[in-house]
Write an enzyme that holds these catalytic residues in place. Structure first.
Site, PDB file in Angstrom:
ATOM      1  N   SER A 260       0.851  -1.195   0.000  1.00  0.00           N
ATOM      2  CA  SER A 260       0.000   0.000   0.000  1.00  0.00           C
ATOM      3  C   SER A 260       0.882   1.239   0.000  1.00  0.00           C
ATOM      4  O   SER A 260       2.090   1.162   0.206  1.00  0.00           O
ATOM      5  CB  SER A 260      -0.873   0.006   1.251  1.00  0.00           C
ATOM      6  OG  SER A 260      -0.047   0.255   2.380  1.00  0.00           O
ATOM      7  N   LYS A 261       0.242   2.366  -0.220  1.00  0.00           N
ATOM      8  CA  LYS A 261       0.988   3.619  -0.203  1.00  0.00           C
ATOM      9  C   LYS A 261       1.665   3.799   1.163  1.00  0.00           C
ATOM     10  O   LYS A 261       2.788   4.260   1.264  1.00  0.00           O
ATOM     11  CB  LYS A 261       0.046   4.776  -0.493  1.00  0.00           C
ATOM     12  CG  LYS A 261       0.744   6.084  -0.287  1.00  0.00           C
ATOM     13  CD  LYS A 261      -0.110   7.289  -0.475  1.00  0.00           C
ATOM     14  CE  LYS A 261       0.589   8.496   0.086  1.00  0.00           C
ATOM     15  NZ  LYS A 261       0.807   8.461   1.528  1.00  0.00           N
ATOM     16  N   ARG A 262       0.955   3.404   2.206  1.00  0.00           N
ATOM     17  CA  ARG A 262       1.489   3.534   3.556  1.00  0.00           C
ATOM     18  C   ARG A 262       2.799   2.749   3.727  1.00  0.00           C
ATOM     19  O   ARG A 262       3.716   3.195   4.396  1.00  0.00           O
ATOM     20  CB  ARG A 262       0.456   3.013   4.567  1.00  0.00           C
ATOM     21  CG  ARG A 262       0.148   3.976   5.684  1.00  0.00           C
ATOM     22  CD  ARG A 262      -0.990   3.418   6.528  1.00  0.00           C
ATOM     23  NE  ARG A 262      -0.529   2.276   7.325  1.00  0.00           N
ATOM     24  CZ  ARG A 262       0.141   2.377   8.464  1.00  0.00           C
ATOM     25  NH1 ARG A 262       0.423   3.555   8.959  1.00  0.00           N
ATOM     26  NH2 ARG A 262       0.539   1.309   9.133  1.00  0.00           N
TER      27      ARG A 262
END
Ligand code: GLU
Length: 507
Positions: A260-262
């Site tokens: 994910s972007k996280r």
């Protein structure tokens, strides 16, 4: 004759474009090119609550950067427009109503509050066959009441009526047979109270109307395929259903879960193709492009996230990918993202790119450091000399700045030369300045010959003066062959740097 291949990349414009989305676009594109087909961009913007201004242009910029430009889309146009679902709003209701009339869908008048209440009262509540008979919908309510509610303009949605206890399935191009138990799937909303279709209805209607023949999308959409399958059937279009390929997930570097972007923020690498600034809070997320990736490398690394050609070959151009891409070599298993490997791809691409190809990327990198190299007569030569050392395009600054700027006094590695400095070395470099001014044909080979002849003449060891020569010219123990550097600097600049060093070393 089989229909012309038509594939679509159908992103929702909700923010930055993730690696997974870019790979979906790429695989669609490769398949289209390989089959002489059309690659369509369709903007799935029916969820007004998630719409983000600027995201559509950003998606197009990312595709253009990678060289996978759509043949049809909101900007390219085409016969099947509009290619923005929000602009097709009026089109979807008739299909939802058709489904209601056929008994495959129903009106549901439950308010958000009523549904919330139901969720708190009922463990694992699903709006489906187990509860639909006790809710405010056209299955449960008397016909008259339904008409009255509709006549009064009561807000309502249209939901699919999932059949009970049926097994449905399709053959995925990557996964083979995939089956679903209909009783496990809830009655998804097809048309929302605002008249907008949900993704489920819009994707089916548009794939049909746009004559899509094959659809590549991420594995996360596999569960939705159960609803889509039924819609294709209920709408009477089953024979025209595209062939689906659900691409393997891209996993975190540690293999645990979807990237994910996280995760990018946590592990410190980009996940988006290009810089993305969230218009809501101004937060900037760095992209591969701005970090210093070449589009060729980015495309290459995307392709290898879940595909290979069956050999050890890892470097592929877009043209080679177009030729060699094959469905049967896409893996079912998730593809672990490895940022070190991603950088390796970039390094390889920088090494094999010509200076002419790199020049337009290198100029802005240098300009960001106030080096205006565009008119430098030796810029291509400099790029060729240092490119093997650059993993990211941004590395060109560190590896070439000394060609354009004298190394600052406090940045020169004096400790590596000063302790062993002596009069013989001073004498050598003074003599070298003189001799260098007599060189006819200023090039690396001639500079080297003169330098080495002087070493012999002065009776010193070459190893005593080579490292000082390099440090004097570039500031440290790095860079390509020192005589190449001297050639590019030119005689006058070389002499100035030696004289400056001598003035410091003789203090
Ligand atoms: N709009 C969906 C997305 O954002 C498209 C999924 C599909 O290709 O069916 O990825």
């Amino acid at each position: 004759m089989s229909a012309k291949v038509r594939v679509r990349f159908a992103p929702s414009p909700t923010g930055g474009l993730h690696l997974g989305g870019m790979r979906t676009a790429l695989f669609n594109y490769l398949f289209a090119r390989q089959n002489g087909g059309d690659f369509i961009l369709r903007v799935e913007d029916t969820d007004q609550t998630r719409f983000v201004a600027g995201a559509e242009e950003y998606i197009l910029d990312c595709l253009n950067w990678c060289g996978i430009t759509p043949d049809e889309g909101p900007h390219a146009g085409g016969e099947y427009g509009s290619y923005r679902q929000s602009e097709r709003k009026a089109l979807y209701r008739q299909y939802a109503e058709q489904l209601v009339a056929q008994g495959n869908a129903y009106y549901a008048f439950d308010t958000p509050e009523e549904l919330e209440q139901k969720r708190t009262e009922t463990l694992n509540f699903q709006y489906g066959h187990t509860h639909r008979n006790e809710l405010r919908n056209s299955i449960f309510l008397p016909v008259k009441e339904v008409h009255d509610l509709l006549d009064a303009g009561t807000p309502h949605v249209i939901r699919i009526k999932m059949p009970v206890d049926e097994t449905i399935g399709f053959t995925d191009m990557i996964r083979g047979r995939v089956n679903f138990e209909t009783s496990q799937v809830d009655d998804k909303v097809l048309l929302k109270a605002d008249g907008m279709p949900t993704y489920h209805l819009a994707v089916v209607v548009d794939d049909y109307l746009m004559k899509i023949t094959h659809a590549f999308r991420g594995e996360e959409w596999l569960p939705s395929a159960s609803v889509h399958l039924l819609l294709w059937e209920y709408l009477g279009w089953k024979n025209e259903m595209p062939q689906w390929a659900h691409l393997p997930l891209i996993l975190r570097p540690d293999g645990h879960g979807k990237l994910s972007k996280r995760d990018g923020d946590i592990f410190g690498f980009p996940v988006y193709a290009m810089n993305w600034t969230d218009p809501k809070n101004g937060e900037l997320t760095q992209g591969f492009r701005e970090l210093g990736f070449l589009p060729e490398a980015f495309v290459n690394l995307l392709a290898l996230l879940g595909w290979n050609n069956g050999t050890d070959q890892e470097i592929f151009s877009l043209e080679e990918l177009t030729e060699q891409f094959s469905m049967d070599r896409i893996s079912k298993a998730g593809a672990q993202f490895d940022f070190e490997k991603a950088k390796w791809f970039n390094h390889e691409w920088i090494k094999q790119s010509s200076a002419s190809n790199l020049i337009s990327d290198v100029i802005p990198v240098l300009r960001a450091h106030d080096i205006f190299a565009e008119n430098h007569p030796q810029l291509k030569k400099i790029i060729d000399l240092v490119k093997d050392r650059c993993t990211l395009l941004t590395d060109f600054y560190e590896h070439s700045a000394y060609f354009f700027q004298k190394p600052a006094e406090n940045s020169i590695d004096w400790p590596s030369i000063q302790p062993k400095w002596n009069d013989a070395k001073t004498d050598f470099f003074i003599a070298f300045i003189q001799k260098s001014q007599e060189i006819e044909g200023w090039n690396a080979a001639n500079i080297e010959t003169t330098f080495k002849a002087l070493v012999v003449e002065k009776g010193i060891k070459i190893s005593e003066v080579m490292l000082p020569f390099r440090i004097i010219l570039v500031g440290g123990k790095f860079g390509p062959a020192v005589f190449d550097i001297a050639e590019v600097l030119g005689n006058q600049e070389m002499v100035e740097r030696i004289e400056f060093a001598l003035s410091i070393l003789s203090r």
